[in-house]
Design a protein around this motif. Structure first.
Motif, PDB file in Angstrom:
ATOM      1  N   THR A 115       0.806  -1.222   0.000  1.00  0.00           N
ATOM      2  CA  THR A 115       0.000   0.000   0.000  1.00  0.00           C
ATOM      3  C   THR A 115       0.840   1.274   0.000  1.00  0.00           C
ATOM      4  O   THR A 115       0.294   2.382  -0.125  1.00  0.00           O
ATOM      5  CB  THR A 115      -0.915   0.021   1.224  1.00  0.00           C
ATOM      6  N   TRP A 125       3.441  14.823  -0.670  1.00  0.00           N
ATOM      7  CA  TRP A 125       2.778  13.529  -0.788  1.00  0.00           C
ATOM      8  C   TRP A 125       2.321  13.398  -2.243  1.00  0.00           C
ATOM      9  O   TRP A 125       2.399  14.333  -3.038  1.00  0.00           O
ATOM     10  CB  TRP A 125       1.593  13.420   0.166  1.00  0.00           C
ATOM     11  N   THR A 145       7.345   7.595  -2.896  1.00  0.00           N
ATOM     12  CA  THR A 145       7.286   6.851  -1.646  1.00  0.00           C
ATOM     13  C   THR A 145       8.649   6.944  -0.975  1.00  0.00           C
ATOM     14  O   THR A 145       9.628   6.355  -1.429  1.00  0.00           O
ATOM     15  CB  THR A 145       6.918   5.378  -1.886  1.00  0.00           C
ATOM     16  N   HIS A 153       4.415   4.348   5.231  1.00  0.00           N
ATOM     17  CA  HIS A 153       2.966   4.412   5.392  1.00  0.00           C
ATOM     18  C   HIS A 153       2.256   4.260   4.039  1.00  0.00           C
ATOM     19  O   HIS A 153       2.867   4.489   2.978  1.00  0.00           O
ATOM     20  CB  HIS A 153       2.554   5.732   6.058  1.00  0.00           C
ATOM     21  N   PRO A 154       0.975   3.865   4.023  1.00  0.00           N
ATOM     22  CA  PRO A 154       0.221   3.825   2.772  1.00  0.00           C
ATOM     23  C   PRO A 154       0.300   5.176   2.063  1.00  0.00           C
ATOM     24  O   PRO A 154       0.250   6.233   2.716  1.00  0.00           O
ATOM     25  CB  PRO A 154      -1.203   3.504   3.228  1.00  0.00           C
ATOM     26  N   TRP A 155       0.384   5.147   0.763  1.00  0.00           N
ATOM     27  CA  TRP A 155       0.648   6.380   0.007  1.00  0.00           C
ATOM     28  C   TRP A 155      -0.407   7.453   0.246  1.00  0.00           C
ATOM     29  O   TRP A 155      -0.088   8.657   0.261  1.00  0.00           O
ATOM     30  CB  TRP A 155       0.758   6.058  -1.484  1.00  0.00           C
ATOM     31  N   ASP A 156      -1.655   7.072   0.471  1.00  0.00           N
ATOM     32  CA  ASP A 156      -2.725   8.047   0.642  1.00  0.00           C
ATOM     33  C   ASP A 156      -3.116   8.263   2.109  1.00  0.00           C
ATOM     34  O   ASP A 156      -4.051   9.023   2.394  1.00  0.00           O
ATOM     35  CB  ASP A 156      -3.963   7.630  -0.153  1.00  0.00           C
ATOM     36  N   GLU A 157      -2.416   7.631   3.025  1.00  0.00           N
ATOM     37  CA  GLU A 157      -2.740   7.811   4.440  1.00  0.00           C
ATOM     38  C   GLU A 157      -2.605   9.271   4.897  1.00  0.00           C
ATOM     39  O   GLU A 157      -3.454   9.759   5.661  1.00  0.00           O
ATOM     40  CB  GLU A 157      -1.851   6.917   5.301  1.00  0.00           C
ATOM     41  N   PRO A 158      -1.563   9.994   4.466  1.00  0.00           N
ATOM     42  CA  PRO A 158      -1.441  11.379   4.941  1.00  0.00           C
ATOM     43  C   PRO A 158      -2.655  12.239   4.635  1.00  0.00           C
ATOM     44  O   PRO A 158      -3.158  12.950   5.514  1.00  0.00           O
ATOM     45  CB  PRO A 158      -0.196  11.891   4.198  1.00  0.00           C
ATOM     46  N   ARG A 217      -5.738  11.235   3.912  1.00  0.00           N
ATOM     47  CA  ARG A 217      -6.923  10.718   4.588  1.00  0.00           C
ATOM     48  C   ARG A 217      -6.960  11.186   6.040  1.00  0.00           C
ATOM     49  O   ARG A 217      -8.008  11.640   6.535  1.00  0.00           O
ATOM     50  CB  ARG A 217      -6.960   9.189   4.508  1.00  0.00           C
ATOM     51  N   ARG A 218      -5.832  11.088   6.723  1.00  0.00           N
ATOM     52  CA  ARG A 218      -5.786  11.513   8.118  1.00  0.00           C
ATOM     53  C   ARG A 218      -5.947  13.021   8.249  1.00  0.00           C
ATOM     54  O   ARG A 218      -6.601  13.521   9.180  1.00  0.00           O
ATOM     55  CB  ARG A 218      -4.481  11.044   8.764  1.00  0.00           C
ATOM     56  N   GLU A 220      -9.451   8.542  -3.662  1.00  0.00           N
ATOM     57  CA  GLU A 220     -10.332   7.424  -3.420  1.00  0.00           C
ATOM     58  C   GLU A 220     -10.901   6.913  -4.749  1.00  0.00           C
ATOM     59  O   GLU A 220     -10.936   7.637  -5.743  1.00  0.00           O
ATOM     60  CB  GLU A 220     -11.498   7.845  -2.517  1.00  0.00           C
TER      61      GLU A 220
END
Length: 386
Positions: free
Chosen positions: A78, A332, A336, A340-345, A347-348, A382
């Motif tokens: 991920t 971001w 990479t 962490h998952p590439w899209d986690e930043p 999303r959080r 998404e």
């Protein structure tokens, strides 16, 4: 065995570093001569290196470079997107001249058009964020803009000398079309070694300012008088502290790392480089805020280096400390450089923003962002982009 002693070993290391840099131009060049003398006079340069405002180590105690490299070899799937990153094609030469407009190219590269001035920040168009093309490669879909797509650049702003912010190939390709370079103290050594004339480079220590206006280019000096509105044709940059480090080869912290306050008639923008969270954001907000928009790093954080990059929730707090009206997260969506998952930043961060009620701009690569107008907020990372 040859024993050099501490002084002899330092001298040998410096000579080895100089030899390596000369052999491979991508590494740049260490500061020397008058530039080095200016660095030695800096209040932030102590013990043969620049220091952060608060004591900062690159990694937590007990974590070696070998452990970090081992972790990187076993990143989860991920950490990379499983589809090409979407983008928007924009004519960068036709951006509105009467508003502050930003176009993001992924990671920390973006173009800013404001008050008839074109500013390019930390451009990386080589397709990789490392000294070699097979490491830290850009995600599929993120290379839709190249150096050839850029308009003529009035000012190139370079926050520090890491490969994901200062790209040798891009610098060389854009050289004929850049009028002036503004950067952190010491970084000009790299630029000069790549063929850029010294007279086109301005280097700033923390809290120093430099500007342009009807009278032309102003010399660097201590930050002063930046809270007034002033001439709408005037642009002033002030270098401010960031909690990070620098270096393109063996030596760390030989050049400075900064964020920048951009002040121009009608706008105050925070152009953040890389930084861990600390009290400097609050001080900057008190001295220069409120900001119409804060562009802050959000991504490439990790448990083994918690002091030099922010968690997404800390990015939100930094924006609040700066007294920003809105936030645009960068660092971001293209490379990479962590686990962490590439899209986690993102999303959080959007969750944190919703809780605090702060508008967040989330443009696709190439999608214009107009400061003070409705910010793009589609969740394009998404499935379906809704």
């Amino acid at each position: 065995m040859i024993y050099f002693g501490k002084a002899g070993l330092n001298q040998f290391s410096n000579r080895l570093l100089t030899a390596v840099m000369a052999l491979f131009p991508v590494f740049g060049k260490a500061p020397a001569g008058a530039r080095l003398q200016r660095i030695l006079r800096s209040a932030h340069y102590k013990g043969n290196h620049f220091e952060n405002v608060v004591p900062t180590t690159v990694t937590v105690p007990g974590v070696s470079i070998f452990k970090m490299l081992g972790d990187m070899r076993h990143r989860p799937a991920t950490a990379q997107p499983d589809h090409p990153i979407p983008s928007v094609r924009t004519d960068l030469r036709a951006l509105p001249k009467d508003r502050a407009t930003i176009v993001w190219f992924g990671h920390s590269s973006y173009l800013l058009q404001v008050n008839q001035t074109t500013i390019l920040v930390d451009p990386v168009f080589s397709g990789h964020a490392s000294p070699v093309s097979f490491l830290a490669k850009a995600y599929p879909g993120t290379g839709v803009y190249t150096a050839a797509d850029m308009p003529d650049i009035d000012i190139m702003l370079l926050t520090h000398d890491h490969y994901d912010h200062l790209d040798y190939m891009t610098i060389r390709q854009l050289m004929p079309r850049v009028k002036h370079y503004c950067t952190s103290l010491g970084v000009g050594a790299h630029l000069e070694s790549w063929g850029i004339a010294a007279g086109k480079i301005t280097e700033l220590d923390w809290w120093e300012s430099w500007g342009t206006g009807a009278a032309g280019v102003e010399a660097a000096g201590a930050a002063r008088g930046l809270s007034e509105g002033g001439d709408h044709g005037r642009i002033t940059f002030t270098a401010t502290p960031a909690r990070h480090f620098s270096g393109r080869s063996f030596k760390r912290a030989g050049t400075l790392w900064s964020a920048f306050v951009l002040k121009t008639g009608g706008y105050t923008l925070f152009l953040g480089g890389d930084s861990g969270y600390e009290r400097h954001f609050k001080e900057i907000g008190e001295r220069f805020g409120p900001f119409d928009l804060a562009i802050l790093e959000c991504g490439q954080y990790g448990k083994n280096w918690p002091y030099i990059h922010m968690l997404p929730e800390q990015t939100m707090q930094a924006a609040l400390d700066l007294r920003a009206t809105a936030l645009m997260p960068v660092h971001w969506g293209k490379f990479t450089l962590s686990l962490h998952p590439w899209d986690e930043p993102i999303r959080r961060l959007t969750v944190a923003a919703a809780d605090k009620g702060l508008p967040v701009a989330t443009p696709m690569i190439g999608q214009p962002v107009v400061v003070g107008e409705a910010y793009p907020d589609a969740r394009w990372w998404e499935e379906g982009g809704k």
